[in-house]
Write a protein that holds these residues in place. Structure first.
Motif, mmCIF file in Angstrom:
data_model
loop_
_atom_site.group_PDB
_atom_site.id
_atom_site.type_symbol
_atom_site.label_atom_id
_atom_site.label_comp_id
_atom_site.label_asym_id
_atom_site.label_seq_id
_atom_site.Cartn_x
_atom_site.Cartn_y
_atom_site.Cartn_z
ATOM 1 N N MET A 1 1.243 -1.678 0.152
ATOM 2 C CA MET A 1 -0.399 -0.185 0.178
ATOM 3 C C MET A 1 0.710 1.312 0.243
ATOM 4 N N ASN A 2 0.667 2.346 -1.047
ATOM 5 C CA ASN A 2 1.991 3.799 -1.069
ATOM 6 C C ASN A 2 0.717 4.210 0.106
ATOM 7 N N PRO A 3 2.113 5.049 0.921
ATOM 8 C CA PRO A 3 1.728 6.078 1.918
ATOM 9 C C PRO A 3 1.238 7.025 0.872
ATOM 10 N N VAL A 4 -0.386 7.470 1.828
ATOM 11 C CA VAL A 4 -0.971 9.095 1.171
ATOM 12 C C VAL A 4 -0.381 9.834 2.203
ATOM 13 N N SER A 5 0.298 10.893 0.624
ATOM 14 C CA SER A 5 0.462 12.026 1.516
ATOM 15 C C SER A 5 0.049 13.067 1.645
ATOM 16 N N ARG A 6 -0.754 14.014 3.173
ATOM 17 C CA ARG A 6 -0.979 14.820 3.141
ATOM 18 C C ARG A 6 -0.138 16.177 3.848
ATOM 19 N N SER A 7 -1.279 17.191 3.858
ATOM 20 C CA SER A 7 -0.993 18.920 4.291
ATOM 21 C C SER A 7 -0.885 18.936 5.942
ATOM 22 N N VAL A 8 -0.245 18.655 6.719
ATOM 23 C CA VAL A 8 -0.657 19.050 7.858
ATOM 24 C C VAL A 8 -0.056 19.747 8.861
ATOM 25 N N ILE A 9 -0.851 20.654 9.674
ATOM 26 C CA ILE A 9 -0.700 22.020 9.367
ATOM 27 C C ILE A 9 -1.475 22.255 10.968
ATOM 28 N N ALA A 145 5.284 2.559 10.591
ATOM 29 C CA ALA A 145 6.723 2.737 10.082
ATOM 30 C C ALA A 145 6.584 2.946 8.584
ATOM 31 N N ASP A 146 5.464 2.477 7.763
ATOM 32 C CA ASP A 146 5.124 2.568 6.799
ATOM 33 C C ASP A 146 5.113 4.395 6.072
ATOM 34 N N ASP A 147 4.429 5.248 7.435
ATOM 35 C CA ASP A 147 4.539 6.850 7.099
ATOM 36 C C ASP A 147 5.456 7.178 7.413
ATOM 37 N N ALA A 148 6.201 7.138 5.818
ATOM 38 C CA ALA A 148 7.713 7.820 5.182
ATOM 39 C C ALA A 148 7.868 9.439 5.622
ATOM 40 N N MET A 149 6.624 10.439 5.736
ATOM 41 C CA MET A 149 7.056 11.459 5.868
ATOM 42 C C MET A 149 5.853 11.968 6.781
ATOM 43 N N PRO A 150 5.772 13.118 7.008
ATOM 44 C CA PRO A 150 4.573 14.070 8.286
ATOM 45 C C PRO A 150 3.430 14.101 7.274
ATOM 46 N N GLY A 151 2.116 13.947 7.432
ATOM 47 C CA GLY A 151 1.196 13.778 6.333
ATOM 48 C C GLY A 151 1.365 12.365 6.088
ATOM 49 N N ASN A 152 1.554 11.449 6.089
ATOM 50 C CA ASN A 152 1.052 10.379 5.448
ATOM 51 C C ASN A 152 0.466 9.611 6.403
ATOM 52 N N THR A 153 -0.512 8.718 6.310
ATOM 53 C CA THR A 153 -2.081 8.447 6.638
ATOM 54 C C THR A 153 -2.011 6.922 6.237
#
Length: 186
Positions: A1-9, A145-153
């Motif tokens: 499953m590919n991580p979903v990248s989102r903007s975190v504010i 562990a699969d969330d590679a960066m902030p904002g990934n869900t």
């Protein structure tokens, strides 16, 4: 499953930006020209290792994902999740061994940083391995562990049991623009 990248504010983003701007214009230069106080006399820093003062304390922060609404992140901005197979009363983690390699327990520590969340909802639980894990409304919290960066869900809905957690401890089930400012209490 590919991580979903989102903007975190983060809710405290504006205040942080003001504080950083102030820090950049006043004070002394720290190691490598970074703003801040110089290291204490006799303090040694190993080349290539992060400055211990720069490592954020463990904690939980309320943030907003543009499409999911309010969530909880760790102090590095990574999404925190709850597991439906854990128990709340009493708090108990049921994710151990192999599970805890993918779902990393949010570690509790001395001065747990709590930002934008009711402090009374934040606690800890002792895991079977003796480590302390952060809880929110009794639910043990984890990083994927699969969330590679902030904002990934990327862990949202995995096995119909893993969900990002809201600042009140409930799970995020919402998708694409279904949350409203009322969810923040504003």
């Amino acid at each position: 499953m590919n991580p979903v990248s989102r903007s975190v504010i983060p809710l405290t983003l504006t205040l942080s930006a003001i504080a950083l701007t102030s820090a950049c214009t006043t004070g002394t230069a720290g190691p490598n020209g970074t703003p801040g106080a110089a290291p204490a006399a006799g303090a040694a820093q190993i080349p290539g290792m992060p400055d211990p003062a720069a490592v954020p304390a463990p904690g939980v922060t309320a943030a907003i994902l543009f499409d999911l609404g309010p969530i909880v992140t760790d102090t590095n901005g990574f999404t925190l999740y709850r597991y439906d197979k854990d128990t709340v009363d009493p708090p108990k983690s049921n994710c151990a061994e192999t599970c805890s390699r993918t779902w990393i327990p949010a570690k509790a520590g001395g001065d747990l940083v709590v930002t934008g969340i009711d402090r009374a909802l934040v606690g800890t639980v002792t895991r079977d391995d003796g480590t302390e894990q952060v809880t929110l409304a009794g639910w043990p919290l984890y990083r994927n562990a699969d969330d590679a960066m902030p904002g990934n869900t990327g862990g949202q809905g995995v096995d119909d049991a893993w969900f990002p957690v809201k600042p009140d401890g409930t799970k995020v089930l919402l998708t694409a623009d279904t949350w409203q400012a009322d969810d923040l209490g504003i």
